[in-house]
Design a protein around this motif. Structure first.
Motif, mmCIF file in Angstrom:
data_model
loop_
_atom_site.group_PDB
_atom_site.id
_atom_site.type_symbol
_atom_site.label_atom_id
_atom_site.label_comp_id
_atom_site.label_asym_id
_atom_site.label_seq_id
_atom_site.Cartn_x
_atom_site.Cartn_y
_atom_site.Cartn_z
ATOM 1 N N GLN A 253 -25.258 -38.301 -21.862
ATOM 2 C CA GLN A 253 -25.774 -39.661 -22.007
ATOM 3 C C GLN A 253 -26.395 -40.174 -20.708
ATOM 4 O O GLN A 253 -27.454 -40.797 -20.718
ATOM 5 C CB GLN A 253 -24.664 -40.607 -22.477
ATOM 6 C CG GLN A 253 -23.993 -40.236 -23.803
ATOM 7 C CD GLN A 253 -24.893 -40.369 -25.002
ATOM 8 O OE1 GLN A 253 -26.002 -39.839 -25.019
ATOM 9 N NE2 GLN A 253 -24.423 -41.050 -26.031
ATOM 10 N N ALA A 254 -25.730 -39.894 -19.580
ATOM 11 C CA ALA A 254 -26.273 -40.332 -18.289
ATOM 12 C C ALA A 254 -27.581 -39.614 -17.986
ATOM 13 O O ALA A 254 -28.539 -40.222 -17.477
ATOM 14 C CB ALA A 254 -25.256 -40.089 -17.180
ATOM 15 N N GLY A 255 -27.642 -38.317 -18.289
ATOM 16 C CA GLY A 255 -28.880 -37.578 -18.078
ATOM 17 C C GLY A 255 -30.010 -38.135 -18.910
ATOM 18 O O GLY A 255 -31.152 -38.235 -18.443
ATOM 19 N N SER A 256 -29.705 -38.516 -20.145
ATOM 20 C CA SER A 256 -30.709 -39.101 -21.025
ATOM 21 C C SER A 256 -31.218 -40.428 -20.479
ATOM 22 O O SER A 256 -32.423 -40.705 -20.481
ATOM 23 C CB SER A 256 -30.110 -39.300 -22.419
ATOM 24 O OG SER A 256 -30.989 -39.998 -23.264
ATOM 25 N N VAL A 257 -30.304 -41.254 -19.985
ATOM 26 C CA VAL A 257 -30.688 -42.542 -19.417
ATOM 27 C C VAL A 257 -31.623 -42.360 -18.231
ATOM 28 O O VAL A 257 -32.697 -42.982 -18.149
ATOM 29 C CB VAL A 257 -29.445 -43.349 -18.999
ATOM 30 C CG1 VAL A 257 -29.842 -44.555 -18.141
ATOM 31 C CG2 VAL A 257 -28.666 -43.815 -20.211
ATOM 32 N N TRP A 258 -31.232 -41.501 -17.298
ATOM 33 C CA TRP A 258 -32.040 -41.328 -16.091
ATOM 34 C C TRP A 258 -33.364 -40.628 -16.389
ATOM 35 O O TRP A 258 -34.376 -40.899 -15.737
ATOM 36 C CB TRP A 258 -31.240 -40.599 -15.019
ATOM 37 C CG TRP A 258 -30.350 -41.546 -14.292
ATOM 38 C CD1 TRP A 258 -29.023 -41.762 -14.496
ATOM 39 C CD2 TRP A 258 -30.745 -42.471 -13.269
ATOM 40 N NE1 TRP A 258 -28.562 -42.751 -13.667
ATOM 41 C CE2 TRP A 258 -29.584 -43.196 -12.901
ATOM 42 C CE3 TRP A 258 -31.943 -42.746 -12.626
ATOM 43 C CZ2 TRP A 258 -29.612 -44.189 -11.919
ATOM 44 C CZ3 TRP A 258 -31.978 -43.728 -11.645
ATOM 45 C CH2 TRP A 258 -30.825 -44.432 -11.303
#
Length: 384
Positions: free
Chosen positions: A336-341
């Motif tokens: 999820q964090a990778g997707s956000v960034w």
């Protein structure tokens, strides 16, 4: 955007009734076990803060500094996430405990509780992901969907988003003051100054406590204590920023126009909360440390439900989504964090650069891996 199956009005009504049933069952079963949970967390947070500050007084010893900073950071995370955020939602008002009540609670953060309750509880949770209504879409500063008009300032958004993470409590405090409304005349200067004075009063107390009073009490350990407090606050800020962004802005989150929500029914409101939210997978301790915002879908459906119950109802909500062909977006923290960034980086540049199109197949059964696409009600054709 390909055509997607629609839920009929009858299906939407049934969808809403099923979610109402889940809410009623939980809210009528609250009792002493739930009360012990929140009181135990409050006591744990206090113990961690006392231990952390005591260890920092011996911070000329590197292990004491590390342990003290870690304990204090954990206390601050618990205070903001699982305790403060949820108490201020009124999740524990049913206990009738004046010490743990949304009208009396103040948290260890520079954002005044009264301002936060208005902009978060009322505005954001009512108008989740609606352009022109929900200011939390990119926090009015970050382009997180291609539907947002591009401006050259967004070229710098990877940098200022990283800075926002480090100083998140200050960014949210200033954001809640709505200063951008002053130049357009939508808010007078007196009101803006009133809000800023509230932020300044709260910030002064926090700064004096963490960066003056406790370091001075430490005497010769002034500088290590100061640095420990600063580090603990930044750890808390980065963690809160990460969890909040992962619940709202990964691939899969859907955004809406004001026209799409005209005459919105209860079932459609529930549907919008699910489509606009994303969960994060993890164990019990992880969920507690996120304030159970790792169950962002359940939180947006039932923001006043005690957070310790979200894990209990999540399988039922997911099974209901599978039954009606509604996407239920979830993934690991890293994913999820990778997707956000990824979105923050690519949407810093002009052009649509949109997210992958969602599939049109129904959501997978509850026993299958989380659906990454699925059926969406016709009026909610995704705009991102």
């Amino acid at each position: 955007m390909p055509a997607v199956p629609e839920l009929t009005p009858e299906e939407l009504e049934e969808f809403g009734r099923e979610l109402d049933r889940i809410r009623t069952e939980v809210m009528t079963s609250l009792g002493e076990e739930d009360a012990r949970y929140i009181r135990g967390l409050v006591a744990t947070r206090r113990g961690l803060e006392v231990a952390g500050r005591a260890l920092l007084f011996a911070s000329w010893l590197p292990p004491a500094w590390l342990a003290g900073t870690a304990a204090l950071a954990t206390a601050k995370i618990l205070d903001n996430m699982e305790i403060g955020h949820n108490v201020l939602h009124g999740q524990w008002d049913w206990m009738g405990d004046p010490k743990i009540h949304s009208t009396t609670w103040e948290w260890d953060i520079v954002v005044p509780a009264d301002q936060w309750k208005h902009f978060h509880n009322l505005v954001h949770h009512t108008w989740t992901n609606v352009f022109g209504k929900d200011r939390d879409i990119g926090f009015s500063a970050i382009r997180i969907t291609p539907e947002q008009p591009w401006h050259p300032i967004f070229l710098a958004q990877p940098l200022y988003t990283a800075l926002l993470a480090l100083f998140f409590e200050y960014g949210v405090a200033i954001y809640d003051a709505e200063l951008e409304r002053v130049p357009s005349g939508r808010m007078d200067l007196k009101e803006a100054l009133r809000r800023l004075r509230g932020v300044a009063r709260k910030a002064r107390r926090q700064i004096v406590k963490d960066y003056v009073a406790f370091p001075l009490l430490a005497g010769p350990a002034f500088l290590p204590v100061l640095l420990g407090n600063l580090t603990a606050n930044m750890i808390r800020n980065v963690w809160a920023h990460t969890i909040i962004f992962c619940g709202h802005f990964p691939d899969g989150a859907v955004f809406f126009t004001e026209e799409q929500i005209e005459n919105e029914t209860r079932g459609e409101w529930y549907l919008r909360q699910i489509l606009g939210s994303c969960n994060i997978k993890g164990g019990r301790l992880f969920h507690i440390m996120t304030g159970n915002l790792s169950h962002q879908i359940e939180h947006h459906l039932f923001p006043d439900m005690p957070s310790n119950r979200y894990a209990q109802i999540a399988p039922r909500v997911r099974a209901l989504c599978a039954r009606f062909g509604v996407p239920y977006h979830t993934g690991s923290l890293l994913r999820q964090a990778g997707s956000v960034w990824k979105n923050i980086l690519r949407l810093a540049f002009p052009g649509p650069a949109g997210r992958p199109e969602r599939a049109t197949e129904p959501a997978a059964p509850e026993t299958a891996p989380a659906a990454e696409g699925g059926a969406v009600h016709g009026r909610y054709q995704a705009v991102a």
